[in-house]
Design a protein around this motif. Structure first.
Motif, PDB file in Angstrom:
ATOM      1  N   UNK A  35       0.807  -1.207   0.000  1.00  0.00           N
ATOM      2  CA  UNK A  35       0.000   0.000   0.000  1.00  0.00           C
ATOM      3  C   UNK A  35       0.847   1.266   0.000  1.00  0.00           C
ATOM      4  N   UNK A  36       2.131   1.132   0.214  1.00  0.00           N
ATOM      5  CA  UNK A  36       2.994   2.299   0.243  1.00  0.00           C
ATOM      6  C   UNK A  36       3.420   2.734  -1.149  1.00  0.00           C
ATOM      7  N   UNK A  37       3.527   1.801  -2.058  1.00  0.00           N
ATOM      8  CA  UNK A  37       4.006   2.094  -3.408  1.00  0.00           C
ATOM      9  C   UNK A  37       2.933   2.863  -4.171  1.00  0.00           C
ATOM     10  N   UNK A  38       3.358   3.896  -4.836  1.00  0.00           N
ATOM     11  CA  UNK A  38       2.466   4.681  -5.665  1.00  0.00           C
ATOM     12  C   UNK A  38       2.166   3.882  -6.944  1.00  0.00           C
ATOM     13  N   UNK A  39       0.907   3.536  -7.197  1.00  0.00           N
ATOM     14  CA  UNK A  39       0.604   2.718  -8.380  1.00  0.00           C
ATOM     15  C   UNK A  39       0.925   3.431  -9.696  1.00  0.00           C
ATOM     16  N   UNK A  40       0.984   4.759  -9.679  1.00  0.00           N
ATOM     17  CA  UNK A  40       1.297   5.506 -10.890  1.00  0.00           C
ATOM     18  C   UNK A  40       2.726   5.230 -11.352  1.00  0.00           C
ATOM     19  N   UNK A  41       3.614   4.996 -10.410  1.00  0.00           N
ATOM     20  CA  UNK A  41       5.004   4.696 -10.752  1.00  0.00           C
ATOM     21  C   UNK A  41       5.084   3.375 -11.501  1.00  0.00           C
ATOM     22  N   UNK A  42       4.397   2.360 -10.982  1.00  0.00           N
ATOM     23  CA  UNK A  42       4.428   1.055 -11.631  1.00  0.00           C
ATOM     24  C   UNK A  42       3.793   1.106 -13.019  1.00  0.00           C
ATOM     25  N   UNK A  43       2.704   1.849 -13.150  1.00  0.00           N
ATOM     26  CA  UNK A  43       2.057   1.983 -14.462  1.00  0.00           C
ATOM     27  C   UNK A  43       2.968   2.701 -15.452  1.00  0.00           C
ATOM     28  N   UNK A  44       3.626   3.760 -14.989  1.00  0.00           N
ATOM     29  CA  UNK A  44       4.512   4.523 -15.867  1.00  0.00           C
ATOM     30  C   UNK A  44       5.685   3.665 -16.336  1.00  0.00           C
ATOM     31  N   UNK A  45       6.243   2.879 -15.434  1.00  0.00           N
ATOM     32  CA  UNK A  45       7.350   1.987 -15.814  1.00  0.00           C
ATOM     33  C   UNK A  45       6.864   0.936 -16.808  1.00  0.00           C
ATOM     34  N   UNK A  46       5.701   0.378 -16.559  1.00  0.00           N
ATOM     35  CA  UNK A  46       5.138  -0.616 -17.474  1.00  0.00           C
ATOM     36  C   UNK A  46       4.877  -0.039 -18.856  1.00  0.00           C
ATOM     37  N   UNK A  92      14.345  -3.317  -9.850  1.00  0.00           N
ATOM     38  CA  UNK A  92      14.107  -4.438  -8.928  1.00  0.00           C
ATOM     39  C   UNK A  92      13.492  -3.926  -7.619  1.00  0.00           C
ATOM     40  N   UNK A  93      14.052  -2.853  -7.087  1.00  0.00           N
ATOM     41  CA  UNK A  93      13.533  -2.312  -5.827  1.00  0.00           C
ATOM     42  C   UNK A  93      12.151  -1.701  -5.999  1.00  0.00           C
ATOM     43  N   UNK A  94      11.880  -1.078  -7.137  1.00  0.00           N
ATOM     44  CA  UNK A  94      10.584  -0.460  -7.372  1.00  0.00           C
ATOM     45  C   UNK A  94       9.501  -1.483  -7.679  1.00  0.00           C
ATOM     46  N   UNK A  95       9.817  -2.401  -8.580  1.00  0.00           N
ATOM     47  CA  UNK A  95       8.796  -3.333  -9.083  1.00  0.00           C
ATOM     48  C   UNK A  95       8.623  -4.564  -8.201  1.00  0.00           C
ATOM     49  N   UNK A  96       9.716  -5.209  -7.834  1.00  0.00           N
ATOM     50  CA  UNK A  96       9.608  -6.450  -7.066  1.00  0.00           C
ATOM     51  C   UNK A  96       9.482  -6.212  -5.563  1.00  0.00           C
ATOM     52  N   UNK A  97      10.287  -5.330  -5.033  1.00  0.00           N
ATOM     53  CA  UNK A  97      10.254  -5.082  -3.591  1.00  0.00           C
ATOM     54  C   UNK A  97       9.240  -4.019  -3.204  1.00  0.00           C
TER      55      UNK A  97
END
Length: 126
Positions: A35-46, A92-97
């Motif tokens: 819940x801490x990770x901003x979902x916008x970051x993961x979407x932008x990377x994807x 790795x730290x952003x997506x997996x961890x």
């Protein structure tokens, strides 16, 4: 009420976020790491990786052609496309961890131009 049942009350707060109801945990609880990770970051990377693959596959000649096809501004596409060139250790730290970066997405696009050995310290502030 049956004597075999137990009632548990959890003090939750209901709040609206972006027009949607969001349940907030009791004060003092630590939210899960997901819940801490901003979902916008993961979407932008994807998105950036998807665009990179399409460009490398020859589907488009330039980022301008890609931007026109997906209906976004060329400037936005070229800026966000830089996220596909972040260091593997940062990804790795952003997506997996699911670690939370110390910078914004926009700042991360500038950091992608740095050498890989410097990116991790810049993104995570350490």
């Amino acid at each position: 009420m049956s004597t075999d049942s137990i009632q548990v009350f959890v003090p939750l707060t209901l709040r609206r976020k972006n027009g949607r109801p969001k349940i907030l945990p009791p004060a003092g609880t630590v939210p899960e790491e997901d819940n801490l990770q901003n979902p916008h970051i993961l979407r932008a990377i994807g998105r950036a990786w998807g665009w990179r693959r399409r460009l490398e596959a020859g589907e488009f000649d330039t980022a301008k052609d890609l931007a026109a096809d997906i209906g976004l501004a060329e400037r936005h596409v070229t800026r966000e496309l830089k996220l596909a060139y972040l260091a593997p250790s940062v990804l790795r730290r952003l997506v997996y961890k699911r670690e939370v970066p110390a910078v914004t997405i926009r700042e991360m696009t500038d950091i992608a131009a740095l050498p890989w050995v410097e990116q991790e310290a810049e993104v995570f502030g350490g």
